[in-house]
Motif scaffolding. Structure first.
Motif, PDB file in Angstrom:
ATOM      1  N   GLY A 185       0.759  -1.224   0.022  1.00  0.00           N
ATOM      2  CA  GLY A 185       0.350  -0.172   0.008  1.00  0.00           C
ATOM      3  C   GLY A 185       0.866   1.135   0.247  1.00  0.00           C
ATOM      4  O   GLY A 185       0.909   2.159  -0.462  1.00  0.00           O
ATOM      5  N   LEU A 186       2.149   0.878   0.269  1.00  0.00           N
ATOM      6  CA  LEU A 186       2.462   2.511   0.832  1.00  0.00           C
ATOM      7  C   LEU A 186       3.865   2.407  -0.130  1.00  0.00           C
ATOM      8  O   LEU A 186       3.583   3.714  -0.849  1.00  0.00           O
ATOM      9  CB  LEU A 186       4.301   2.315   2.341  1.00  0.00           C
ATOM     10  N   THR A 187       4.073   1.395  -1.004  1.00  0.00           N
ATOM     11  CA  THR A 187       4.389   1.298  -1.955  1.00  0.00           C
ATOM     12  C   THR A 187       3.872   1.771  -3.240  1.00  0.00           C
ATOM     13  O   THR A 187       4.685   2.905  -4.145  1.00  0.00           O
ATOM     14  CB  THR A 187       5.869   0.010  -2.651  1.00  0.00           C
ATOM     15  N   ASP A 188       2.783   1.773  -3.935  1.00  0.00           N
ATOM     16  CA  ASP A 188       2.265   1.846  -3.984  1.00  0.00           C
ATOM     17  C   ASP A 188       1.986   3.596  -4.495  1.00  0.00           C
ATOM     18  O   ASP A 188       1.859   4.175  -5.432  1.00  0.00           O
ATOM     19  CB  ASP A 188       0.472   1.255  -4.498  1.00  0.00           C
ATOM     20  N   VAL A 189       1.679   3.879  -3.366  1.00  0.00           N
ATOM     21  CA  VAL A 189       1.704   5.588  -3.035  1.00  0.00           C
ATOM     22  C   VAL A 189       2.741   6.089  -3.392  1.00  0.00           C
ATOM     23  O   VAL A 189       2.436   6.937  -4.409  1.00  0.00           O
ATOM     24  CB  VAL A 189       0.849   6.185  -1.875  1.00  0.00           C
ATOM     25  N   ILE A 190       4.257   5.534  -3.102  1.00  0.00           N
ATOM     26  CA  ILE A 190       5.279   6.315  -2.927  1.00  0.00           C
ATOM     27  C   ILE A 190       5.415   6.158  -5.046  1.00  0.00           C
ATOM     28  O   ILE A 190       5.809   7.105  -5.574  1.00  0.00           O
ATOM     29  CB  ILE A 190       6.203   5.343  -2.947  1.00  0.00           C
ATOM     30  N   SER A 191       5.246   5.464  -5.540  1.00  0.00           N
ATOM     31  CA  SER A 191       5.221   5.467  -7.216  1.00  0.00           C
ATOM     32  C   SER A 191       4.649   6.210  -7.652  1.00  0.00           C
ATOM     33  O   SER A 191       4.090   7.126  -8.705  1.00  0.00           O
ATOM     34  CB  SER A 191       5.642   3.017  -7.752  1.00  0.00           C
ATOM     35  N   ALA A 192       3.480   6.372  -7.515  1.00  0.00           N
ATOM     36  CA  ALA A 192       2.077   6.829  -8.268  1.00  0.00           C
ATOM     37  C   ALA A 192       2.596   8.503  -7.557  1.00  0.00           C
ATOM     38  O   ALA A 192       2.505   9.295  -8.775  1.00  0.00           O
ATOM     39  CB  ALA A 192       0.380   6.792  -7.662  1.00  0.00           C
ATOM     40  N   ALA A 193       2.933   8.088  -6.404  1.00  0.00           N
ATOM     41  CA  ALA A 193       3.776  10.068  -6.408  1.00  0.00           C
ATOM     42  C   ALA A 193       4.662  10.590  -7.600  1.00  0.00           C
ATOM     43  O   ALA A 193       4.363  12.084  -7.547  1.00  0.00           O
ATOM     44  CB  ALA A 193       3.273  10.334  -5.259  1.00  0.00           C
ATOM     45  N   GLU A 194       5.005   9.835  -7.421  1.00  0.00           N
ATOM     46  CA  GLU A 194       6.939  10.232  -8.344  1.00  0.00           C
ATOM     47  C   GLU A 194       6.102  10.137  -9.783  1.00  0.00           C
ATOM     48  O   GLU A 194       7.093  10.925 -10.203  1.00  0.00           O
ATOM     49  CB  GLU A 194       7.900   9.269  -8.042  1.00  0.00           C
ATOM     50  N   ALA A 195       5.221   9.687 -10.580  1.00  0.00           N
ATOM     51  CA  ALA A 195       4.985   8.907 -11.407  1.00  0.00           C
ATOM     52  C   ALA A 195       4.244  10.744 -11.210  1.00  0.00           C
ATOM     53  O   ALA A 195       4.320  10.955 -12.587  1.00  0.00           O
ATOM     54  CB  ALA A 195       4.227   8.118 -11.890  1.00  0.00           C
ATOM     55  N   ALA A 196       2.822  10.732 -10.443  1.00  0.00           N
ATOM     56  CA  ALA A 196       2.301  12.248 -10.598  1.00  0.00           C
ATOM     57  C   ALA A 196       3.370  13.704 -10.143  1.00  0.00           C
ATOM     58  O   ALA A 196       3.025  14.289 -10.605  1.00  0.00           O
ATOM     59  CB  ALA A 196       1.576  11.981  -9.528  1.00  0.00           C
ATOM     60  N   HIS A 197       4.676  13.356 -10.413  1.00  0.00           N
ATOM     61  CA  HIS A 197       6.050  14.738  -9.586  1.00  0.00           C
ATOM     62  C   HIS A 197       5.215  15.605  -8.522  1.00  0.00           C
ATOM     63  O   HIS A 197       5.293  16.544  -8.767  1.00  0.00           O
ATOM     64  CB  HIS A 197       5.908  15.243 -10.900  1.00  0.00           C
ATOM     65  N   ILE A 198       4.677  14.175  -7.364  1.00  0.00           N
ATOM     66  CA  ILE A 198       4.018  15.348  -6.532  1.00  0.00           C
ATOM     67  C   ILE A 198       5.949  14.829  -5.178  1.00  0.00           C
ATOM     68  O   ILE A 198       5.239  13.968  -4.710  1.00  0.00           O
ATOM     69  CB  ILE A 198       3.004  14.818  -6.146  1.00  0.00           C
ATOM     70  N   ARG A 199       6.272  15.803  -5.018  1.00  0.00           N
ATOM     71  CA  ARG A 199       7.740  15.131  -4.684  1.00  0.00           C
ATOM     72  C   ARG A 199       7.236  14.721  -3.130  1.00  0.00           C
ATOM     73  O   ARG A 199       7.602  13.956  -2.474  1.00  0.00           O
ATOM     74  CB  ARG A 199       8.197  16.174  -4.687  1.00  0.00           C
ATOM     75  N   HIS A 200       6.628  16.014  -2.431  1.00  0.00           N
ATOM     76  CA  HIS A 200       6.513  16.305  -0.936  1.00  0.00           C
ATOM     77  C   HIS A 200       5.443  14.776  -0.384  1.00  0.00           C
ATOM     78  O   HIS A 200       5.556  14.264   0.761  1.00  0.00           O
ATOM     79  CB  HIS A 200       5.774  17.707  -0.276  1.00  0.00           C
ATOM     80  N   ILE A 201       4.504  14.218  -1.058  1.00  0.00           N
ATOM     81  CA  ILE A 201       3.760  12.805  -0.607  1.00  0.00           C
ATOM     82  C   ILE A 201       4.480  12.047  -0.565  1.00  0.00           C
ATOM     83  O   ILE A 201       4.206  10.594  -0.180  1.00  0.00           O
ATOM     84  CB  ILE A 201       2.876  12.967  -2.169  1.00  0.00           C
ATOM     85  N   GLN A 202       5.488  11.862  -2.006  1.00  0.00           N
ATOM     86  CA  GLN A 202       6.275  10.538  -2.658  1.00  0.00           C
ATOM     87  C   GLN A 202       7.639  10.432  -1.107  1.00  0.00           C
ATOM     88  O   GLN A 202       7.687   9.162  -0.781  1.00  0.00           O
ATOM     89  CB  GLN A 202       7.386  10.622  -3.478  1.00  0.00           C
TER      90      GLN A 202
END
Length: 540
Positions: A82-99
């Motif tokens: 669950g956490l890894t999916d959020v990290i990957s999605a945030a990285e793809a969306a260039h939302i650094r603070h969530i990543q």
């Protein structure tokens, strides 16, 4: 919450909504009705989508992954995914603070829930790299994230690495939002220097906490840092300066139900009272400390309480109880170091496991490449060669890591052996002046009997010594073939930098006997002084 209440979160940079998000997280976590929590999180997600706010939508994804991992206690596989999916999605969306915040949550999950310290450190290192590319004004959580990394190194007593991260924190601009983390960094820096024996630097950083211009639970921080300054005075034997600060620390800690630090302050106060011959106050402090240790369940603090209790009974002339608490001290110290060593060995084993997983992953990828390239002989040859190189490299690396782990374990065991001998001899020296002559002699004989090595003990010790100082004994016999067994033992212990008293305690002989043996050894070698003998042994 009505949709209008989310307006303050909509389409705003993270630094401008960080406080509101923190309040939202707190509100959601405290909801007792899990169904209501799910409904509200989904409502915020829908509100974000209607208003095309991708960051706010992903914020709820991060909260859900965080909540499932730490509060719903989903399984490790599901929580990590669950956490890894959020990290990957945030990285793809260039939302650094969530990543980055997802990476921090994943590191903490590995550390606290899975107890896989090596995976946590791996994640912390990735987090550190990401933080290095961010500006403090863009990411208000930077002090908090760096503090988490520093505390991990501090836990493993790697004070040099901890200080590097703590110094990065205190260079950040202090704000009302990050002040508690900046001041925690200053306090922990002081503790690092205190552990290293640099009390002047420790005082400096403790006092820096008191200078903060922001309201940051002032009474709590003042109590903590003044208690730490009091400990510095205690370590300098400045008891009149230490006493009022330590009293304030333990009363404040007990009021906050912080019983571990309260016990630490009480133990130091008990020792001060004993030094001042106030046996009544010393006893009261010791009993209160023991009570707080039980309430905090921090049994490692017994290794500091028992020596004071042993001294107290010794001053009262009760040699039997003094001896019991002296033995309890040795056992408490041994238990603490064994537990801590077990955690360090676990981390080292986890490192090996991680390398093995990397090796399996590399082999798996190479196998896929081999199958995909069956139509091309050249690709098969290259893939086979790569597999050989990678497998050989990781196999060698695994063997080297295993060998290093074994060597480190042997070195720790040998160091622990010499440390226990040193501790016991220090305690003997402390008690020598506190008994009648008859009681003193009996106590010293009893303690020394517990450190005499039998032939079997000596053989086991030699095997351990050889693991750490491989070939030393053979080189010693070649260099000085005429040595007696007793002289070999003394030179072996000398190589460990033990004192004459400690060697006498181990071998069950008097210090004069040790000196005579060393004198005969020097004559055989034509060496005129002790430094010359020590220098010879270091070169072997």
């Amino acid at each position: 919450m009505a949709a209008a209440q989310y307006d303050s979160l909509l389409h705003r940079p993270y630094p401008e909504r960080v406080e509101a998000l923190n309040n939202l997280y707190t509100h959601l976590v405290l909801l007792k009705d899990s169904a209501a929590l799910v409904r509200e999180v989904e409502a915020i997600g829908r509100f974000a989508r209607r208003n095309s706010d991708k960051e706010l939508e992903m914020e709820m994804d991060l909260f859900t992954a965080y909540y499932n991992a730490f509060f719903r206690q989903h399984g490790a596989t599901e929580s990590v995914a669950g956490l890894t999916d959020v990290i990957s999605a945030a990285e793809a969306a260039h939302i650094r603070h969530i990543q980055i915040r997802g990476m921090r949550a994943l590191a903490e999950y590995y550390w606290h829930n899975v107890k896989n310290y090596e995976l946590a450190f791996e994640q912390y290192l990735l987090l550190s790299k990401e933080l290095g590319a961010m500006k403090a004004e863009e990411y208000p959580d930077m002090a908090f994230d760096l503090l988490k990394i520093a505390e991990a190194y501090y836990f493993f007593q790697d004070y040099a690495q901890a200080k590097k991260y703590l110094e990065r924190i205190i260079q950040l601009p202090e704000t009302a939002f990050n002040t508690r983390f900046v001041n925690s960094a200053k306090n922990t820096l002081g503790l690092c220097y205190q552990k290293e024996g640099n009390l002047a630097q420790a005082d400096y950083y403790f006092k820096e906490v008191l200078k903060t211009p922001f309201p940051h639970s002032g009474a709590l921080w003042e109590r903590i840092v003044l208690g730490n300054i009091g400990t510095n005075h205690y370590l300098r034997r400045e008891y009149d300066k230490a006493e009022p600060l330590l009293k304030n620390d333990y009363t404040g800690a007990e009021a906050d139900n912080d019983f571990g630090p309260a016990a630490g302050a009480l133990i130091r106060l008990a020792d001060i009272a004993l030094e001042k011959d106030d046996l009544t106050s010393s006893w009261e402090y010791m009993m209160r400390a023991r009570h707080d240790i039980r309430k905090s369940n921090q049994k490692d603090r017994l290794q500091h309480l028992f020596p004071v209790m042993s001294k107290w009974y010794s001053v009262r002339g009760n040699a039997s109880l003094a001896r019991i608490y002296l033995d309890s001290t040795v056992l408490a110290i041994k238990e603490f170091h064994e537990n801590f060593s077990a955690i360090k060995v676990l981390r080292a084993q986890q490192k090996i496991n991680l390398q093995e997983e990397e090796m399996r992953h590399a082999e798996f990828n190479l196998e896929k490449q081999r199958k995909a390239g069956e139509r091309n002989i050249l690709i098969v040859v290259v893939a086979g060669l790569c597999a050989f190189i990678v497998t050989g490299y990781y196999s060698h690396r695994r063997q080297q890591l295993t060998k290093d782990l074994q060597l480190q374990a042997a070195a720790r065991e040998l160091k622990e052996f010499t440390r226990r001998i040193s501790e016991k001899n220090k305690l003997i020296a402390q008690l020598q002046s506190q008994h009648s002559e008859e009681e003193k002699n009996e106590l010293i004989r009893e303690l020394q009997r517990s450190t005499i090595l039998t032939e079997d003990d000596w053989a086991a010790f030699q095997r351990l010594f050889e693991k750490v100082h491989s070939g030393f004994l053979n080189r010693l016999k070649e260099k000085i073939p005429a040595l007696s067994p007793a002289e070999i033992r003394i030179l072996t212990l000398t190589r460990l930098n033990l004192t004459t008293r400690e060697m006498a305690g181990i071998l069950g002989v008097g210090m004069d006997t040790i000196r005579q043996h060393r004198s005969r050894i020097r004559k055989k070698l034509g060496i005129t002084d002790e430094p010359g003998l020590d220098s010879l042994l270091k070169d072997l």
